[in-house]
Design an enzyme around this catalytic site. Structure first.
Site, PDB file in Angstrom:
ATOM      1  N   TYR A  98       7.645 -31.222-105.421  1.00  0.00           N
ATOM      2  CA  TYR A  98       7.689 -31.801-104.273  1.00  0.00           C
ATOM      3  C   TYR A  98       8.028 -33.485-104.340  1.00  0.00           C
ATOM      4  CZ  TYR A  98       5.142 -34.544-100.751  1.00  0.00           C
ATOM      5  OH  TYR A  98       4.793 -35.346 -99.774  1.00  0.00           O
ATOM      6  N   ASP A 170       0.622 -26.813-109.240  1.00  0.00           N
ATOM      7  CA  ASP A 170       0.430 -27.060-107.788  1.00  0.00           C
ATOM      8  C   ASP A 170       0.674 -25.782-107.206  1.00  0.00           C
ATOM      9  OD1 ASP A 170       0.724 -28.012-105.164  1.00  0.00           O
ATOM     10  OD2 ASP A 170       1.851 -29.782-105.789  1.00  0.00           O
ATOM     11  N   LYS A 195      -2.234 -28.441 -96.308  1.00  0.00           N
ATOM     12  CA  LYS A 195      -1.197 -27.202 -96.004  1.00  0.00           C
ATOM     13  C   LYS A 195      -2.175 -26.043 -95.473  1.00  0.00           C
ATOM     14  CE  LYS A 195       1.944 -30.359 -96.859  1.00  0.00           C
ATOM     15  NZ  LYS A 195       1.391 -31.319 -97.612  1.00  0.00           N
TER      16      LYS A 195
HETATM   17  C1  LIG Z   1       3.765 -28.578-102.929  1.00  0.00           C
HETATM   18  C2  LIG Z   1       2.895 -30.123-102.579  1.00  0.00           C
HETATM   19  N1  LIG Z   1       2.154 -30.909-103.273  1.00  0.00           N
HETATM   20  C3  LIG Z   1       1.574 -31.970-103.124  1.00  0.00           C
HETATM   21  C4  LIG Z   1       1.714 -32.566-101.512  1.00  0.00           C
HETATM   22  C5  LIG Z   1       1.046 -33.636-101.300  1.00  0.00           C
HETATM   23  O1  LIG Z   1       0.114 -33.582-100.406  1.00  0.00           O
HETATM   24  P1  LIG Z   1      -0.227 -34.456 -99.287  1.00  0.00           P
HETATM   25  O2  LIG Z   1       0.629 -34.727 -98.393  1.00  0.00           O
HETATM   26  O3  LIG Z   1      -1.792 -33.866 -98.920  1.00  0.00           O
HETATM   27  O4  LIG Z   1      -0.839 -35.927-100.009  1.00  0.00           O
HETATM   28  C6  LIG Z   1       2.693 -31.783-100.865  1.00  0.00           C
HETATM   29  C7  LIG Z   1       2.844 -32.362 -99.321  1.00  0.00           C
HETATM   30  O5  LIG Z   1       3.561 -32.142 -98.726  1.00  0.00           O
HETATM   31  C8  LIG Z   1       3.388 -30.628-101.249  1.00  0.00           C
HETATM   32  O6  LIG Z   1       4.171 -30.017-100.385  1.00  0.00           O
END
Ligand SMILES: Cc1ncc(COP(=O)(O)O)c(C=O)c1O
Length: 381
Positions: A98, A170, A195
């Site tokens: 990400y 993740d 998500k």
């Molecule tokens: C795979 C993944 N990890 C972490 C995050 C970060 O999360 P947040 O936007 O809730 O801080 C995202 C956000 O799109 C993501 O897609």
């Protein structure tokens, strides 16, 4: 309890005063002590709160961990985990993680003396080659974002064990309904609960789930010390969303499969990235380590940015917006949106091009989604 039953019942802390059927929200910053040594388990909401605790117990059970800390965002969860490491430590991560995680690693933590290697984890041999004397962590994201590459979790955690480093996964893209990294030897799981876990696009949040006492203790200390925990109200929203996780994930992947199948045979589409398609290079591995293929897919249109833009602005049901995992279908352009924080070179190295569109398939009826997307892609001309 089976998974769906845990979603509804674990951690759900009913209020005995009025016999509520669900967890109340405790919007209090502080808690009254009985005497100088005694309180009822909570003293200050940054350190702990009953509503947040209910969510934490629920998520720990769903992932099969022993403890969870619910954080204000997914990035806060990742920040907490990265504080396990010190200047001079080396971290190996996928080259297609990400964009926000890449930004935190490359744009912030590198300035604090952490070293990073971004490798193509599709081949575990690249991870072995990247290991150095000071390697302390291997960061796994699978399926990767946005191209849905599948990383062999077991192969990577075997390497991590051999060289004695912490492996972190993740698990945002699949949720514990479809993938449980602890079953494949991972040490720590992180989520953006923004998500699928919340699932309704109305909160940002995160979680760190641990399966070992020493990690649990340190993460708990860090989340309190750094002030990363989520609010009771946000915790309540996620706990509410989690109850329908299984139902939603089934609907998401039904729609994604229908859409991927249509796009794969569309003359205006160059390539579809969906692990559920037998033509996807990670299909067999996904079948082995996942409990389903998920609701995310990407595709390359024939042409370039103008053609992609036509599709991105030409649908009625798919909203042009970042994020994923909500009940409504979203589409976005990694080049200028989710992955804009990566350098152009890093984007190209990971396979993202100006033709790439990422789709978060909602829970609408698959026929409606297919018809809407088909019309938008046909309109490229
Ligand atoms: C795979 C993944 N990890 C972490 C995050 C970060 O999360 P947040 O936007 O809730 O801080 C995202 C956000 O799109 C993501 O897609």
């Amino acid at each position: 309890m089976r998974f769906e039953t845990k979603c509804v019942h674990v951690g759900v802390d009913k209020d005995e005063t009025f016999n509520s059927a669900t967890t109340p929200i405790y919007p209090t910053s502080t808690f009254r002590w009985v005497d100088l040594n005694t309180h009822k388990g909570f003293d200050y909401t940054r350190s702990g709160n009953p509503t947040r605790k209910a969510l934490e117990q629920n998520l720990a059970a769903l992932e099969g961990g022993i403890d969870c800390k619910a954080t204000a965002t997914g990035m806060a969860a990742i920040t907490a985990v990265m504080q396990l490491f010190k200047p001079g430590d080396h971290v190996i991560a996928g080259h297609d993680i990400y964009g926000g995680t890449f930004r935190l690693f490359y744009g912030v933590l590198a300035d604090y003396g952490l070293e990073f290697s971004f490798v193509n984890m599709g081949d575990p041999g690249n991870v072995t080659k990247a290991v150095k004397q000071n390697t302390k962590c291997i960061w796994i994201e699978t399926p990767s974002n946005p191209l849905l590459n599948i990383v062999d979790i077991k192969a990577i955690t075997t390497i991590a064990r051999e060289v004695g480093v912490i492996s972190v996964a993740d698990n945002t893209f699949l949720s514990p309904y479809l993938q449980r990294p602890f079953e494949h030897g991972v040490d720590i799981v992180v989520h953006s609960t923004t998500k699928y876990l919340n699932g309704h696009s109305d909160v940002v949040g995160g979680a760190v789930i641990t399966c070992q006492e020493d990690h649990a203790r340190r993460i708990s200390y860090l989340v309190n010390a750094l002030g990363l925990a989520c609010s009771p109200f946000d915790a309540w929203l996620v706990l509410r969303g989690v109850k329908t996780l299984g139902l939603r994930m089934e609907a998401h992947q039904r729609g994604a499969m229908a859409l991927a199948t249509m796009l794969a045979s569309h003359p205006k589409v160059e390539r579809v990235y969906y692990p559920g398609l037998p033509s996807h290079p990670g299909h067999e591995l996904a079948k082995r380590q996942q409990y389903g293929f998920g609701g995310m897919l990407s595709f390359d249109v024939k042409g370039g940015r103008p053609e992609a833009e036509k599709v991105l602005t030409g649908t009625k049901l798919f909203q042009l917006a970042e994020s994923l995992g909500g009940v409504e279908s979203l589409m976005e352009y990694p080049e200028t949106m989710s992955h804009a924080s990566m350098t152009p070179e890093a984007r190209r190295a990971s396979g993202i091009s100006e033709k790439t569109i990422r789709v978060s398939v909602g829970i609408e009826h698959p026929d409606d989604l297919v018809a809407d997307m088909k019309a938008a892609v046909a309109a490229i001309g």
